[in-house]
Design a protein around this motif. Structure first.
Motif, mmCIF file in Angstrom:
data_model
loop_
_atom_site.group_PDB
_atom_site.id
_atom_site.type_symbol
_atom_site.label_atom_id
_atom_site.label_comp_id
_atom_site.label_asym_id
_atom_site.label_seq_id
_atom_site.Cartn_x
_atom_site.Cartn_y
_atom_site.Cartn_z
ATOM 1 N N PHE A 90 0.852 -1.205 0.000
ATOM 2 C CA PHE A 90 0.000 0.000 0.000
ATOM 3 C C PHE A 90 0.877 1.241 0.000
ATOM 4 N N PRO A 91 0.638 2.203 -0.924
ATOM 5 C CA PRO A 91 1.471 3.419 -0.981
ATOM 6 C C PRO A 91 1.285 4.280 0.255
ATOM 7 N N GLN A 92 2.350 4.688 0.867
ATOM 8 C CA GLN A 92 2.256 5.507 2.066
ATOM 9 C C GLN A 92 3.514 6.360 2.205
ATOM 10 N N LEU A 93 3.364 7.406 3.026
ATOM 11 C CA LEU A 93 4.498 8.284 3.282
ATOM 12 C C LEU A 93 5.556 7.540 4.076
ATOM 13 N N SER A 94 6.802 7.898 3.836
ATOM 14 C CA SER A 94 7.874 7.322 4.641
ATOM 15 C C SER A 94 7.825 7.921 6.040
ATOM 16 N N ARG A 95 8.466 7.241 6.984
ATOM 17 C CA ARG A 95 8.456 7.709 8.367
ATOM 18 C C ARG A 95 9.087 9.094 8.489
ATOM 19 N N SER A 96 10.127 9.366 7.756
ATOM 20 C CA SER A 96 10.786 10.675 7.824
ATOM 21 C C SER A 96 9.889 11.776 7.266
ATOM 22 N N GLN A 97 9.164 11.474 6.165
ATOM 23 C CA GLN A 97 8.249 12.466 5.596
ATOM 24 C C GLN A 97 7.107 12.768 6.555
ATOM 25 N N LEU A 98 6.552 11.715 7.169
ATOM 26 C CA LEU A 98 5.460 11.896 8.117
ATOM 27 C C LEU A 98 5.924 12.698 9.327
ATOM 28 N N LEU A 99 7.129 12.403 9.801
ATOM 29 C CA LEU A 99 7.682 13.128 10.939
ATOM 30 C C LEU A 99 7.899 14.597 10.596
ATOM 31 N N GLU A 100 8.329 14.870 9.380
ATOM 32 C CA GLU A 100 8.556 16.246 8.944
ATOM 33 C C GLU A 100 7.249 17.025 8.886
ATOM 34 N N ILE A 101 6.182 16.378 8.379
ATOM 35 C CA ILE A 101 4.862 17.032 8.321
ATOM 36 C C ILE A 101 4.372 17.347 9.727
ATOM 37 N N ARG A 102 4.531 16.398 10.630
ATOM 38 C CA ARG A 102 4.094 16.616 12.011
ATOM 39 C C ARG A 102 4.864 17.767 12.652
ATOM 40 N N LYS A 103 6.173 17.788 12.451
ATOM 41 C CA LYS A 103 6.979 18.867 13.029
ATOM 42 C C LYS A 103 6.554 20.222 12.475
ATOM 43 N N THR A 104 6.266 20.272 11.168
ATOM 44 C CA THR A 104 5.856 21.531 10.543
ATOM 45 C C THR A 104 4.535 22.025 11.128
ATOM 46 N N LEU A 105 3.552 21.121 11.235
ATOM 47 C CA LEU A 105 2.246 21.509 11.769
ATOM 48 C C LEU A 105 2.343 21.888 13.241
ATOM 49 N N ASP A 106 3.088 21.096 14.028
ATOM 50 C CA ASP A 106 3.245 21.405 15.448
ATOM 51 C C ASP A 106 3.952 22.747 15.630
ATOM 52 N N GLY A 107 4.979 22.998 14.824
ATOM 53 C CA GLY A 107 5.692 24.261 14.934
ATOM 54 C C GLY A 107 4.828 25.448 14.551
ATOM 55 N N ALA A 108 4.004 25.274 13.507
ATOM 56 C CA ALA A 108 3.119 26.359 13.076
ATOM 57 C C ALA A 108 2.098 26.693 14.159
ATOM 58 N N TYR A 109 1.507 25.654 14.773
ATOM 59 C CA TYR A 109 0.508 25.912 15.823
ATOM 60 C C TYR A 109 1.167 26.506 17.061
ATOM 61 N N ARG A 110 2.382 26.051 17.365
ATOM 62 C CA ARG A 110 3.099 26.593 18.513
ATOM 63 C C ARG A 110 3.410 28.070 18.305
ATOM 64 N N GLU A 111 3.836 28.424 17.109
ATOM 65 C CA GLU A 111 4.108 29.827 16.807
ATOM 66 C C GLU A 111 2.830 30.660 16.867
ATOM 67 N N PHE A 112 1.737 30.091 16.357
ATOM 68 C CA PHE A 112 0.452 30.800 16.406
ATOM 69 C C PHE A 112 0.032 31.062 17.850
ATOM 70 N N SER A 113 0.171 30.045 18.711
ATOM 71 C CA SER A 113 -0.226 30.207 20.111
ATOM 72 C C SER A 113 0.660 31.228 20.828
ATOM 73 N N ARG A 114 1.943 31.263 20.490
ATOM 74 C CA ARG A 114 2.828 32.243 21.115
ATOM 75 C C ARG A 114 2.534 33.660 20.632
ATOM 76 N N GLU A 115 2.168 33.772 19.350
ATOM 77 C CA GLU A 115 1.939 35.082 18.756
ATOM 78 C C GLU A 115 0.604 35.674 19.164
ATOM 79 N N TYR A 116 -0.437 34.834 19.166
ATOM 80 C CA TYR A 116 -1.793 35.350 19.371
ATOM 81 C C TYR A 116 -2.472 34.814 20.631
#
Length: 295
Positions: free
Chosen positions: A7-33
């Motif tokens: 079954f086609p799926q994202l690699s573990r490194s790609q999935l981890l990168e997406i999670r880090k990006t989303l977590d970082g974006a929400y963390r920055e949003f919470s700190r800013e606003y």
């Protein structure tokens, strides 16, 4: 089961990168606003604290008298009024009065806010199929999402306290009143609407004088379900600092205090039964009044 490996799926490194990006974006949003959003809720927090202190400062006998008066006016049932009085007295007798008043305060505020937002949204949904097609999937997600998941973004944004708990309770409890308001208005007989059009009623007059009164049983059922879901969220909301009957239940789970959890759980059940019976009785009386019958 070899097809699973293919079954086609994202690699573990790609999935981890997406999670880090989303977590970082929400963390920055919470700190800013985060502080700006928190200050926006300051008036609501002040009102919630004031209302809780008011309930706690009111003598128990006066509070029971007020609640019994509301019950009798809404239900017009002596048996129900006496039952509510006995239940409230037993709650106080077993030492759960203060926690019950704290729970009553947040449930009251949550219900008022949920109804104040939910009914207009339901009306808009009933008047537009396009809006309904957009909001319905959102409600589906809200009702199927595990309750604990609501706490994650709210706590990250606003921290621990009353307001995050209140927001989580409202998000969890608001879908029924939206859905049933929409359903109730859509179920109004077309012949009745055509008759109101024939008399020259405007769309707003038709809504207030025809559709909402006829949809009231469904709306009251939605309010009833919203209250039940808000009470169900009390224990979970206690995990982020909402005081009330939920905190002793949570304490009993972590420390294996069977009696403490049982009594406070029964107090939550008693509140749920009181809200349920009173709202149902009021809805039945409203329907009888619309049908031309009087008690």
């Amino acid at each position: 089961m070899s097809w699973i490996k293919e079954f086609p799926q994202l690699s573990r490194s790609q999935l981890l990168e997406i999670r880090k990006t989303l977590d970082g974006a929400y963390r920055e949003f919470s700190r800013e606003y985060g502080e700006v959003i928190e200050s926006f809720f300051d008036p609501l927090l002040a009102f919630l604290i004031w209302f809780e202190k008011l309930l706690l400062a009111t003598p128990w006998w006066l509070m029971i008298a007020i609640l019994l008066t509301i019950t009798h006016v809404a239900a017009r049932s002596i048996k129900l009024t006496v039952g509510v009085g006995v239940a409230l007295f037993l709650i106080g007798y077993f030492g759960m009065w203060e926690d019950t008043m704290r729970t009553l305060s947040i449930i009251t505020i949550c219900t008022l806010l949920a109804v104040g937002m939910g009914v207009p949204i339901g009306i808009v949904m009933a008047r537009s199929n396009r809006v309904q097609s957009v909001i319905t999937p959102i409600l589906d997600i809200m009702q199927t999402m595990p309750a604990f998941v609501y706490l994650i973004p709210v706590v990250m944004l606003l921290g621990i306290g009353k307001i995050p708990g209140l927001i989580a309770v409202i998000i969890y409890a608001i879908p029924p009143v939206i859905r049933l308001t929409n359903l109730g208005i859509r179920l109004v007989d077309r012949e009745v609407l055509e008759a109101s059009d024939a008399f020259g009623a405007s769309s707003w007059l038709k809504l207030w004088r025809v559709q909402l009164p006829l949809a009231m049983p469904n709306i009251m059922a939605g309010i009833n379900q919203t209250i039940m879901m808000a009470l169900a969220m009390v224990v979970i909301a206690s995990m982020i600092g909402v005081k009330g009957l939920g905190q002793p239940v949570l304490k009993s789970i972590t420390n294996q205090y069977f009696t403490l959890g049982l009594l406070n759980g029964l107090a939550i059940v008693v509140l749920a039964i009181i809200f349920d019976r009173v709202s149902q009785a009021y809805a039945q009386r409203s329907q009888q009044h619309l049908g031309g019958r009087h008690d």
